[in-house]
Design a protein around this motif. Structure first.
Motif, short mmCIF file in Angstrom:
data_model
loop_
_atom_site.label_atom_id
_atom_site.label_comp_id
_atom_site.label_asym_id
_atom_site.label_seq_id
_atom_site.Cartn_x
_atom_site.Cartn_y
_atom_site.Cartn_z
N THR A 290 68.29 0.31 -24.28
CA THR A 290 68.27 0.56 -22.84
C THR A 290 66.90 0.21 -22.28
O THR A 290 65.92 0.13 -23.02
CB THR A 290 68.61 2.03 -22.53
N ALA A 291 66.85 -0.01 -20.99
CA ALA A 291 65.61 -0.41 -20.34
C ALA A 291 64.71 0.79 -20.05
O ALA A 291 65.18 1.84 -19.61
CB ALA A 291 65.91 -1.15 -19.05
N ILE A 292 63.42 0.62 -20.34
CA ILE A 292 62.42 1.57 -19.83
C ILE A 292 61.89 0.96 -18.54
O ILE A 292 61.27 -0.11 -18.55
CB ILE A 292 61.24 1.75 -20.81
N ARG A 293 62.18 1.61 -17.43
CA ARG A 293 61.83 1.04 -16.13
C ARG A 293 60.52 1.63 -15.61
O ARG A 293 60.16 2.77 -15.91
CB ARG A 293 62.96 1.25 -15.13
N TYR A 294 59.85 0.82 -14.83
CA TYR A 294 58.54 1.21 -14.30
C TYR A 294 58.67 2.42 -13.38
O TYR A 294 57.85 3.33 -13.40
CB TYR A 294 57.94 0.03 -13.55
N TRP B 82 60.72 5.23 -17.07
CA TRP B 82 61.96 5.96 -16.78
C TRP B 82 63.13 5.35 -17.55
O TRP B 82 63.22 4.12 -17.67
CB TRP B 82 62.27 5.90 -15.28
N ILE B 83 63.98 6.22 -18.10
CA ILE B 83 65.23 5.75 -18.71
C ILE B 83 66.38 6.54 -18.11
O ILE B 83 66.23 7.69 -17.69
CB ILE B 83 65.22 5.89 -20.24
N SER C 170 61.64 -2.69 -11.92
CA SER C 170 61.37 -3.66 -12.99
C SER C 170 61.31 -2.95 -14.35
O SER C 170 61.07 -1.74 -14.44
CB SER C 170 60.04 -4.37 -12.73
N ILE C 171 61.51 -3.74 -15.40
CA ILE C 171 61.57 -3.22 -16.76
C ILE C 171 60.19 -3.34 -17.43
O ILE C 171 59.54 -4.39 -17.35
CB ILE C 171 62.61 -4.00 -17.58
N PRO D 29 71.80 -3.36 -11.93
CA PRO D 29 70.47 -3.13 -12.50
C PRO D 29 69.63 -4.41 -12.51
O PRO D 29 70.14 -5.50 -12.77
CB PRO D 29 70.79 -2.69 -13.94
N SER D 30 68.35 -4.25 -12.21
CA SER D 30 67.44 -5.38 -12.27
C SER D 30 67.22 -5.78 -13.73
O SER D 30 67.12 -4.94 -14.61
CB SER D 30 66.11 -4.99 -11.63
#
Length: 576
Positions: free
Chosen positions: A181-185, A224-225, A192-193, A32-33
């Motif tokens: 957790t990351a919310i991603r673009y 996105w999660i 990217s987060i 994961p980035s």
């Protein structure tokens, strides 16, 4: 042994380097980035610009918010089109207007002073900061002012700059983060987060794909999660925030409206009103075509008569004087969309017209105004609706009934009937002109399904207690020549029937239209003639729809086109 040791060292180094290379390849492809997105740069935001998320949709870069002296302002087009259409901007005179039931506020962009204008007069006030500002040729409205006058959720956040607006509530699906957790673009671990979501944080679920949820956060991020980091989707119900909407009062008659339009083209025609009333027994309201636009400066043209009103009142009949957007055209008058826009696009001209028509109504003693503005194009619709709002303020103050005529919604969907249904006393459907002189093929003026659809579409946005359905007393006689060319003309009931009778044709009910239909070939020109009759049968059916949907009443175009007094008996009997 001494020879083996260096070989072992080399093999170990190769293994270590190989492991590093393999790990690097794996990380680049699968790990994961951990990079955070430069949100402002990605969206092209300037230092004082904000992205806007409206009802879980990220708006494009042409629809932004800005910050001025620490206050957030919203793109005016977004506000007027998608948040609160009651905000209106007069570009010609550079005035932002917000209308209330009894007054309207007039703001000049970039100034703190503003005017509260009621029918009784004007009051100058100062808000301490501009209600609207301009930047790079665009207009922005104070977000707090919008929220003050709108039922909406609104939140502005910084680092990065973003605004969340919600105007829709109800059933939705949500997902909850099971851990940080990351919310991603974008969907995928390499994206990217936007920011980190906290355990227990809830999101609106927009869509799901493979291993990812597309979500909206309460602070204005769309991202996105990973499904593995969130629970299963759950049904939820969002609640609208508390909001006290302005109360618009209306004049309601205590009976069904049985109205007829009376086409009056000159002042001398007013003297025949007693005779006219004798041909239309049972009506309780009449609308003479008295008022029109004399020029493009807002000057009113009038052929109103106080004696006409007095005669009607003695007969127990109310008078709703018709105001049209017809302009003088030689010896006649005609509708003109372009000239209408020249009047309605200016606040000063609208107000001039309103003052004059109210004065004319009071002078002749009429009970109401029937607004009949036709051929308004989509570009001029906002100006027209604002005119209706402003006219309603004057009518409400003077206790003058305001009714507004509209073609069926599918032809003029942009007339904002929902707003008309709030500010006006009655909304009239002109349930005819299904086919006109410009139609490409012969057809009826008002088939049963056409009338029914017009009523049902109107009732989606206007309360039935305010809806009057207009019915036609005229038909079109269609001619198809041998070369295929088509022409038509409109005529009253008796004349239309005579064309069939003269050619020994008995009209038969056509199930597809619900009308009596006749057809013949002329011996004179060899053309084929077709007529879908508006007659006693059609009136019976159309007025029955008004009863079935419990509408406020009926309006008929026009007196003089009916085949006899029995037609008026039909409308009166059914409405009882």
């Amino acid at each position: 042994m001494k020879k083996v040791f260096p070989v072992v060292i080399v093999l170990v180094l190769i293994a270590v380097i190989g492991g590093i290379v393999v790990k690097d390849i794996y990380d680049r492809k699968y790990a994961p980035s951990k990079e955070f997105l430069d949100y402002a740069s990605e969206l092209g935001l300037g230092a004082d610009e904000y992205s806007i998320t409206l009802n879980d949709e990220l708006l494009d870069s042409s629809r932004l918010g800005i910050s001025v002296d620490g206050h957030v302002y919203l793109d005016a087009d977004t506000v007027m089109e998608s948040v609160n259409s009651r905000f209106y901007y007069d570009q010609n005179e550079n005035i932002l207007i917000y209308s209330f039931p009894t007054a309207m506020n007039l703001y000049t962009p970039d100034q703190t002073a503003y005017t509260v204008k009621s029918w009784a007069g004007e009051e100058q006030k100062d808000s301490g900061r501009p209600a609207a500002v301009t930047k790079n040729g665009k207009l922005y409205i104070d977000a707090d002012l919008v929220q003050e006058n709108t039922q909406m959720d609104y939140k502005a956040s910084t680092e990065p700059n973003r605004i969340m607006i919600r105007t829709q509530w109800g059933s939705c699906q949500t997902v909850t983060a099971g851990k940080e957790t990351a919310i991603r673009y974008k969907g995928g671990v390499k994206s990217s987060i936007l920011r980190m979501a906290q355990e227990g944080e809830q999101f609106h679920l927009l869509a799901e794909y493979d291993k990812w949820y597309n979500v909206a956060s309460d602070d204005g991020f769309i991202g996105w999660i990973a499904k593995k980091d969130a629970g299963d989707p759950q049904e939820a119900q969002t609640e609208a925030p508390a909001f006290e909407a302005p109360q618009y009062t209306s004049i309601k008659e205590d009976h069904k409206i049985d109205m007829a339009w009376h086409q009056v083209t000159n002042t001398s025609a007013n003297s025949s009103i007693a005779q006219v009333l004798g041909t239309a027994p049972g009506i309780n309201t009449i609308s003479p075509t008295w008022f029109y636009l004399a020029d493009t400066q807002g000057k009113l043209g009038s052929i109103a008569s106080s004696s006409y009103v007095q005669t009607c009142h003695k007969a127990g009949i109310k008078v709703w004087a018709l105001l049209s957007n017809e302009f003088p055209n030689g010896d006649t008058r005609s509708f003109d969309s372009a000239k209408t826009d020249e009047v309605l696009g200016y606040t000063s001209k609208r107000q001039t017209l309103i003052r004059q028509v109210i004065a004319a109504v009071k002078s002749c003693g009429a009970d109401g105004i029937n607004l009949d503005f036709e051929s308004i194009d989509e570009a001029g619709a906002d100006d027209y609706v604002e005119f209706v709002r402003e006219l309603s303020i004057a009518c409400r103050a003077e206790k003058i009934i305001l009714s507004v005529d509209n073609y069926v919604p599918k032809y003029t969907w942009y007339y904002n009937r929902r707003e008309q249904g709030v500010v006006a006393d009655y909304v009239v459907i002109m349930g005819y002109d299904e086919n006109t002189a410009g139609s490409q093929a012969p057809g009826p003026v008002a088939s049963y399904s056409f009338v029914k659809e017009g009523i049902e579409d109107t009732l989606k946005v206007v309360d039935k207690s305010k809806v009057i359905n207009g019915i036609p007393f005229y038909s079109r006689v269609w001619s198809t020549a041998a070369d295929g060319s088509i022409s038509s003309f409109a005529c009253g009931m008796t004349e239309a029937q005579s064309y069939l009778t003269d050619h020994n044709v008995t009209a038969q009910r056509q199930e597809s239209t619900g009308l009596n239909y006749g057809k013949y070939v002329s011996d004179k020109d060899g053309a084929t003639y077709e007529i879908w009759l508006q007659d006693k049968d059609s009136v019976q059916d159309e007025v029955s729809l008004i009863r079935d949907y419990d509408l406020a009443g009926v309006a008929a175009w026009k007196i003089g086109f009916e085949s006899g007094t029995d037609i008026w008996d039909v409308t009166a009997q059914v409405l009882k």
